[in-house]
Design a protein around this motif. Structure first.
Motif, PDB file in Angstrom:
ATOM      1  N   UNK A 110       0.823  -1.209   0.000  1.00 24.61           N
ATOM      2  CA  UNK A 110       0.000   0.000   0.000  1.00 24.61           C
ATOM      3  C   UNK A 110       0.858   1.260   0.000  1.00 24.61           C
ATOM      4  N   UNK A 111       2.013   1.218   0.647  1.00 27.44           N
ATOM      5  CA  UNK A 111       2.940   2.358   0.627  1.00 27.44           C
ATOM      6  C   UNK A 111       3.283   2.705  -0.823  1.00 27.44           C
ATOM      7  N   UNK A 112       3.621   1.668  -1.618  1.00 26.08           N
ATOM      8  CA  UNK A 112       3.981   1.893  -3.036  1.00 26.08           C
ATOM      9  C   UNK A 112       2.799   2.454  -3.811  1.00 26.08           C
ATOM     10  N   UNK A 113       1.634   1.876  -3.595  1.00 23.46           N
ATOM     11  CA  UNK A 113       0.430   2.309  -4.312  1.00 23.46           C
ATOM     12  C   UNK A 113       0.090   3.765  -3.966  1.00 23.46           C
ATOM     13  N   UNK A 114       0.148   4.072  -2.666  1.00 25.72           N
ATOM     14  CA  UNK A 114      -0.238   5.413  -2.202  1.00 25.72           C
ATOM     15  C   UNK A 114       0.692   6.490  -2.736  1.00 25.72           C
ATOM     16  N   UNK A 115       1.996   6.219  -2.728  1.00 25.99           N
ATOM     17  CA  UNK A 115       2.926   7.265  -3.173  1.00 25.99           C
ATOM     18  C   UNK A 115       2.781   7.537  -4.667  1.00 25.99           C
ATOM     19  N   UNK A 116       2.579   6.490  -5.458  1.00 23.60           N
ATOM     20  CA  UNK A 116       2.418   6.694  -6.901  1.00 23.60           C
ATOM     21  C   UNK A 116       1.182   7.544  -7.193  1.00 23.60           C
ATOM     22  N   UNK A 117       0.124   7.269  -6.456  1.00 29.63           N
ATOM     23  CA  UNK A 117      -1.116   8.039  -6.636  1.00 29.63           C
ATOM     24  C   UNK A 117      -0.912   9.499  -6.209  1.00 29.63           C
ATOM     25  N   UNK A 118      -0.229   9.697  -5.099  1.00 31.80           N
ATOM     26  CA  UNK A 118       0.004  11.069  -4.625  1.00 31.80           C
ATOM     27  C   UNK A 118       0.914  11.852  -5.573  1.00 31.80           C
ATOM     28  N   UNK A 119       1.942  11.196  -6.082  1.00 29.62           N
ATOM     29  CA  UNK A 119       2.831  11.865  -7.052  1.00 29.62           C
ATOM     30  C   UNK A 119       2.036  12.328  -8.269  1.00 29.62           C
ATOM     31  N   UNK A 147       9.522   0.258   3.702  1.00 30.19           N
ATOM     32  CA  UNK A 147       8.936   0.615   2.399  1.00 30.19           C
ATOM     33  C   UNK A 147       9.080   2.108   2.121  1.00 30.19           C
ATOM     34  N   UNK A 148       8.925   2.925   3.149  1.00 30.48           N
ATOM     35  CA  UNK A 148       9.096   4.378   2.987  1.00 30.48           C
ATOM     36  C   UNK A 148      10.554   4.726   2.680  1.00 30.48           C
ATOM     37  N   UNK A 149      11.478   4.027   3.341  1.00 33.88           N
ATOM     38  CA  UNK A 149      12.905   4.257   3.095  1.00 33.88           C
ATOM     39  C   UNK A 149      13.272   3.907   1.655  1.00 33.88           C
ATOM     40  N   UNK A 150      12.619   2.893   1.114  1.00 34.46           N
ATOM     41  CA  UNK A 150      12.854   2.509  -0.279  1.00 34.46           C
ATOM     42  C   UNK A 150      12.467   3.656  -1.224  1.00 34.46           C
ATOM     43  N   UNK A 151      11.432   4.400  -0.867  1.00 38.50           N
ATOM     44  CA  UNK A 151      11.001   5.538  -1.696  1.00 38.50           C
ATOM     45  C   UNK A 151      12.067   6.628  -1.739  1.00 38.50           C
ATOM     46  N   UNK A 152      12.806   6.770  -0.634  1.00 31.87           N
ATOM     47  CA  UNK A 152      13.912   7.738  -0.624  1.00 31.87           C
ATOM     48  C   UNK A 152      14.986   7.281  -1.601  1.00 31.87           C
ATOM     49  N   UNK A 153      15.314   5.985  -1.563  1.00 34.11           N
ATOM     50  CA  UNK A 153      16.333   5.436  -2.490  1.00 34.11           C
ATOM     51  C   UNK A 153      15.932   5.648  -3.935  1.00 34.11           C
ATOM     52  N   UNK A 154      14.621   5.549  -4.195  1.00 30.96           N
ATOM     53  CA  UNK A 154      14.120   5.699  -5.571  1.00 30.96           C
ATOM     54  C   UNK A 154      13.960   7.161  -5.994  1.00 30.96           C
ATOM     55  N   UNK A 155      14.208   8.084  -5.058  1.00 29.09           N
ATOM     56  CA  UNK A 155      14.108   9.503  -5.384  1.00 29.09           C
ATOM     57  C   UNK A 155      12.681  10.041  -5.417  1.00 29.09           C
ATOM     58  N   UNK A 156      11.730   9.230  -4.949  1.00 29.98           N
ATOM     59  CA  UNK A 156      10.320   9.670  -4.972  1.00 29.98           C
ATOM     60  C   UNK A 156       9.962  10.504  -3.740  1.00 29.98           C
ATOM     61  N   UNK A 157      10.750  10.326  -2.694  1.00 33.92           N
ATOM     62  CA  UNK A 157      10.512  11.015  -1.423  1.00 33.92           C
ATOM     63  C   UNK A 157      11.846  11.531  -0.896  1.00 33.92           C
ATOM     64  N   UNK A 158      11.828  12.748  -0.325  1.00 33.96           N
ATOM     65  CA  UNK A 158      13.065  13.307   0.218  1.00 33.96           C
ATOM     66  C   UNK A 158      13.330  12.847   1.648  1.00 33.96           C
ATOM     67  N   UNK A 159      12.310  12.960   2.489  1.00 34.34           N
ATOM     68  CA  UNK A 159      12.437  12.638   3.912  1.00 34.34           C
ATOM     69  C   UNK A 159      11.144  11.963   4.366  1.00 34.34           C
TER      70      UNK A 159
END
Length: 336
Positions: A110-119, A147-159
């Motif tokens: 759900x973390x992955x799904x939610x961030x893609x939708x928000x972006x 899962x949130x830390x992975x988003x930082x690695x992918x450059x989708x999230x800063x902090x």
């Protein structure tokens, strides 16, 4: 752009102005008005005026609308994305028909799904600060934070940040990946994070603190006089703090705060905001009107002496009961 003092939020490198703009009230949530009716044109003008004055930190969430708030922000920041710091939140589950299920979902998928939708909704390729809105009781915080830390690695999230969580949860999360900020309701009327030791935990770990509802959901503005001031669609009607004896006791406290503000030649809202900044925290008062964003940002330039701080805290001493801050169902979603 006028100069608002800037501070580091937490110890991971995120620098923000001394005051942010809470955008929740700019759209409804599941049919409920948040602090009165919203007007999209005025809301966007408020975001633009905030930027003019140096207030470039916007706080939103996929819950708000749901999803409509992020889309409104996308319209407001179009062509100027790099001038804003965007914080959003996820966790209240929204299904594929854009309906709230009212479950909390912090699972890896759900973390992955939610961030893609928000972006997509925000019209951006990255979110500067991404929070878990509420703790999922059925998912280990370690899984969510990984899962949130992975988003930082992918450059989708800063902090990354958390909202309404206990010291124990904060420690477990921070062990997996550094947490930049924790967001919790905090105002002269709501200081449970002090009483529970959460602020001490944040201080020890170098995590920033973001205070939402710094005006006590409008109570501290001094503009509320009667429970009848709210429309039937105003969500505050369901909050115990605005009901029965608690309401009238709180009005007495607000009247004392107003006297102190009048002595200083400022509004009670400005006094309440300046108090939070003086304590070293980041307030994100919500508004959808240009007039109020100007007043709120002006509060970031107000200095309070120790004597003034002591007098203010003597009006509402730590431990004062002002009534529950949510109805029973929403209180159960808070990790205590």
């Amino acid at each position: 752009m006028s100069s608002i003092k800037k501070n580091e939020l937490g110890k991971q490198g995120l620098v923000v102005p001394a005051i942010g703009l809470g955008c929740m009230g700019m759209t409804q949530i599941a049919g409920y008005d948040i602090y009165g009716k919203a007007d999209e044109t005025e809301a966007i003008a408020t975001i633009h005026r905030s930027l003019d004055l140096g207030g470039n930190f916007l706080d939103t969430a996929d819950l708000y609308g749901p999803l409509k708030n992020e889309r409104l922000i996308a319209k407001a920041i179009k062509g100027n994305r790099d001038k804003y710091i965007i914080a959003s939140k996820f966790g209240y589950e929204i299904d594929d028909n854009e309906q709230l299920t009212w479950k909390i979902n912090g699972s890896r998928n759900y973390v992955k799904k939610a961030v893609e939708r928000s972006l997509k909704n925000l019209g951006t390729d990255h979110i500067d600060l991404y929070y878990l809105h509420r703790l999922d009781p059925n998912t280990a915080i370690e899984e969510t934070v990984e899962a949130m830390a992975q988003l930082i690695k992918e450059g989708k999230v800063g902090y990354i940040g958390l909202s309404e969580v206990s010291s124990a949860t904060i420690k477990r999360a921070h062990h997996i990946h550094p947490i930049t900020a924790v967001q919790t309701e905090y105002s002269l009327f709501e200081r449970s994070v002090e009483e529970s030791g959460i602020l001490n935990t944040l201080n020890k770990l170098g995590i920033g603190f973001v205070a939402y509802s710094p005006l006590g959901r409008g109570f501290l503005s001094g503009d509320i006089n009667s429970p009848d001031d709210f429309a039937d669609t105003d969500f505050r009607k369901a909050i115990p703090r605005f009901q029965g004896d608690a309401f009238y006791k709180n009005i007495e406290l607000v009247n004392e705060i107003k006297k102190l503000a009048a002595e200083k030649g400022i509004t009670s809202s400005q006094l309440a905001i300046a108090w939070i900044i003086a304590k070293g925290f980041l307030p994100i008062p919500g508004t959808k009107r240009v007039k109020y964003v100007e007043q709120n940002i002006a509060a970031s330039h107000i200095a309070l002496s120790n004597e003034e701080l002591n007098r203010l805290e003597a009006i509402v001493p730590l431990g004062t009961s002002t009534g529950a801050r949510y109805d029973e169902a929403n209180m159960q979603a808070i990790d205590q």
